[in-house]
Design a protein around this motif. Structure first.
Motif, PDB file in Angstrom:
ATOM      1  N   MET A  78     -23.595   9.605   9.142  1.00 15.55           N
ATOM      2  CA  MET A  78     -23.858  10.472   7.995  1.00 15.55           C
ATOM      3  C   MET A  78     -23.975  11.925   8.446  1.00 15.55           C
ATOM      4  O   MET A  78     -23.379  12.819   7.848  1.00 15.55           O
ATOM      5  N   ASN A  79     -24.737  12.154   9.508  1.00 12.29           N
ATOM      6  CA  ASN A  79     -24.907  13.520   9.997  1.00 12.29           C
ATOM      7  C   ASN A  79     -23.591  14.129  10.449  1.00 12.29           C
ATOM      8  O   ASN A  79     -23.333  15.311  10.202  1.00 12.29           O
ATOM      9  N   GLU A  80     -22.759  13.345  11.099  1.00 14.85           N
ATOM     10  CA  GLU A  80     -21.454  13.853  11.540  1.00 14.85           C
ATOM     11  C   GLU A  80     -20.593  14.258  10.351  1.00 14.85           C
ATOM     12  O   GLU A  80     -19.937  15.300  10.370  1.00 14.85           O
ATOM     13  N   ARG A  81     -20.591  13.429   9.309  1.00 17.43           N
ATOM     14  CA  ARG A  81     -19.798  13.749   8.117  1.00 17.43           C
ATOM     15  C   ARG A  81     -20.345  14.982   7.414  1.00 17.43           C
ATOM     16  O   ARG A  81     -19.598  15.855   6.972  1.00 17.43           O
ATOM     17  N   TRP A  82     -21.671  15.057   7.289  1.00 18.22           N
ATOM     18  CA  TRP A  82     -22.326  16.186   6.640  1.00 18.22           C
ATOM     19  C   TRP A  82     -22.033  17.468   7.416  1.00 18.22           C
ATOM     20  O   TRP A  82     -21.619  18.478   6.857  1.00 18.22           O
ATOM     21  N   GLN A  83     -22.208  17.397   8.738  1.00 20.18           N
ATOM     22  CA  GLN A  83     -21.960  18.566   9.570  1.00 20.18           C
ATOM     23  C   GLN A  83     -20.493  18.991   9.509  1.00 20.18           C
ATOM     24  O   GLN A  83     -20.186  20.185   9.491  1.00 20.18           O
ATOM     25  N   ALA A  84     -19.592  18.029   9.448  1.00 18.79           N
ATOM     26  CA  ALA A  84     -18.161  18.361   9.367  1.00 18.79           C
ATOM     27  C   ALA A  84     -17.846  19.126   8.084  1.00 18.79           C
ATOM     28  O   ALA A  84     -17.077  20.107   8.101  1.00 18.79           O
ATOM     29  N   HIS A  85     -18.426  18.709   6.965  1.00 22.86           N
ATOM     30  CA  HIS A  85     -18.223  19.441   5.699  1.00 22.86           C
ATOM     31  C   HIS A  85     -18.727  20.878   5.824  1.00 22.86           C
ATOM     32  O   HIS A  85     -18.043  21.824   5.410  1.00 22.86           O
ATOM     33  N   LEU A  86     -19.932  21.020   6.368  1.00 22.04           N
ATOM     34  CA  LEU A  86     -20.511  22.354   6.503  1.00 22.04           C
ATOM     35  C   LEU A  86     -19.698  23.216   7.469  1.00 22.04           C
ATOM     36  O   LEU A  86     -19.445  24.400   7.197  1.00 22.04           O
ATOM     37  N   ALA A  87     -19.273  22.630   8.587  1.00 24.08           N
ATOM     38  CA  ALA A  87     -18.473  23.386   9.563  1.00 24.08           C
ATOM     39  C   ALA A  87     -17.149  23.833   8.953  1.00 24.08           C
ATOM     40  O   ALA A  87     -16.689  24.959   9.200  1.00 24.08           O
ATOM     41  N   THR A  88     -16.546  22.990   8.138  1.00 23.67           N
ATOM     42  CA  THR A  88     -15.306  23.374   7.448  1.00 23.67           C
ATOM     43  C   THR A  88     -15.567  24.568   6.531  1.00 23.67           C
ATOM     44  O   THR A  88     -14.762  25.504   6.457  1.00 23.67           O
ATOM     45  N   GLY A  89     -16.694  24.540   5.850  1.00 25.78           N
ATOM     46  CA  GLY A  89     -17.063  25.664   4.987  1.00 25.78           C
ATOM     47  C   GLY A  89     -17.307  26.940   5.772  1.00 25.78           C
ATOM     48  O   GLY A  89     -16.923  28.034   5.343  1.00 25.78           O
ATOM     49  N   VAL A  90     -17.959  26.820   6.929  1.00 23.87           N
ATOM     50  CA  VAL A  90     -18.191  27.996   7.776  1.00 23.87           C
ATOM     51  C   VAL A  90     -16.849  28.562   8.252  1.00 23.87           C
ATOM     52  O   VAL A  90     -16.638  29.780   8.239  1.00 23.87           O
ATOM     53  N   ARG A  91     -15.922  27.694   8.635  1.00 18.99           N
ATOM     54  CA  ARG A  91     -14.590  28.150   9.057  1.00 18.99           C
ATOM     55  C   ARG A  91     -13.882  28.892   7.916  1.00 18.99           C
ATOM     56  O   ARG A  91     -13.211  29.902   8.136  1.00 18.99           O
ATOM     57  N   ALA A  92     -14.040  28.388   6.697  1.00 16.91           N
ATOM     58  CA  ALA A  92     -13.410  29.044   5.545  1.00 16.91           C
ATOM     59  C   ALA A  92     -13.967  30.453   5.356  1.00 16.91           C
ATOM     60  O   ALA A  92     -13.207  31.392   5.082  1.00 16.91           O
TER      61      ALA A  92
END
Length: 195
Positions: A128-142
């Protein structure tokens, strides 16, 4: 186990019913008989879908709660492409936790860890944490790609910091029934993102 659509619906009813009871009363205060009564399930049905008994059901509920943590944030979590959307997501997080208070899936998930198979439960939380962090990291990259934040910002580290603010704030919410910690921590984490 391969389930028919009816079987899958029954299993889902048991899991969601158990999750609601665990959030309401606490894991230690809920028996299998309580779950059977609340979900209109027979003993044979319960053990058909969860042959490992309580520990297997707890893991299924932990999976459900992990999914719920992420599902509650959608579709905003999957579309953090500009600062306005980040602010809408922040408001959604605050609203979720303010409404859920003691019934938040994240806290319920944590409570299941001590009652279920610890290694299996830990894997659920890690996924769950990996998926959550991946969403947030994608947003930071954007944000970085659009020039809204410093391009040197580390997306994974920033995502982990934001998640830590939420989890820490949610933990303190459970302990104090005050939203202040979560609001301040999340606001500070996002404000530091824009510096």
């Amino acid at each position: 186990m391969v389930l028919t659509s009816r079987g899958a619906a029954t299993r889902r009813r048991i899991v969601t019913g158990a999750a609601a009871l665990f959030r309401e009363r606490g894991v230690a205060q809920v028996s299998l008989d309580d779950i059977r009564a609340a979900t209109a399930t027979s003993k044979s049905q319960l053990f058909h879908y969860f042959p490992g008994g309580r520990s297997e059901l707890l893991l299924a509920v932990a999976e459900h709660e992990a999914e719920q943590v992420l599902a509650d944030q959608q579709p905003l979590l999957g579309d953090l492409t500009d600062w306005r959307k980040w602010q809408a997501w922040r408001e959604r997080i605050i609203k979720i936790y303010d409404e859920q208070r003691a019934g938040c899936p994240l806290s319920a998930l944590t409570a299941h860890l001590s009652q279920a198979d610890p290694a299996a439960a830990q894997k659920i939380v890690i996924r769950m944490n990996e998926r959550w962090q991946a969403h947030l990291a994608t947003g930071v990259r954007a944000l970085s790609d659009s020039g809204e934040i410093d391009p040197a910002t580390d997306p994974d580290q920033t995502a982990a910091t934001i998640m830590t603010a939420i989890v820490g704030g949610a933990t303190l919410l459970q302990a104090t029934d005050s939203m202040t910690y979560l609001e301040l921590a999340l606001t500070q984490a996002l404000n530091s993102l824009r510096r």
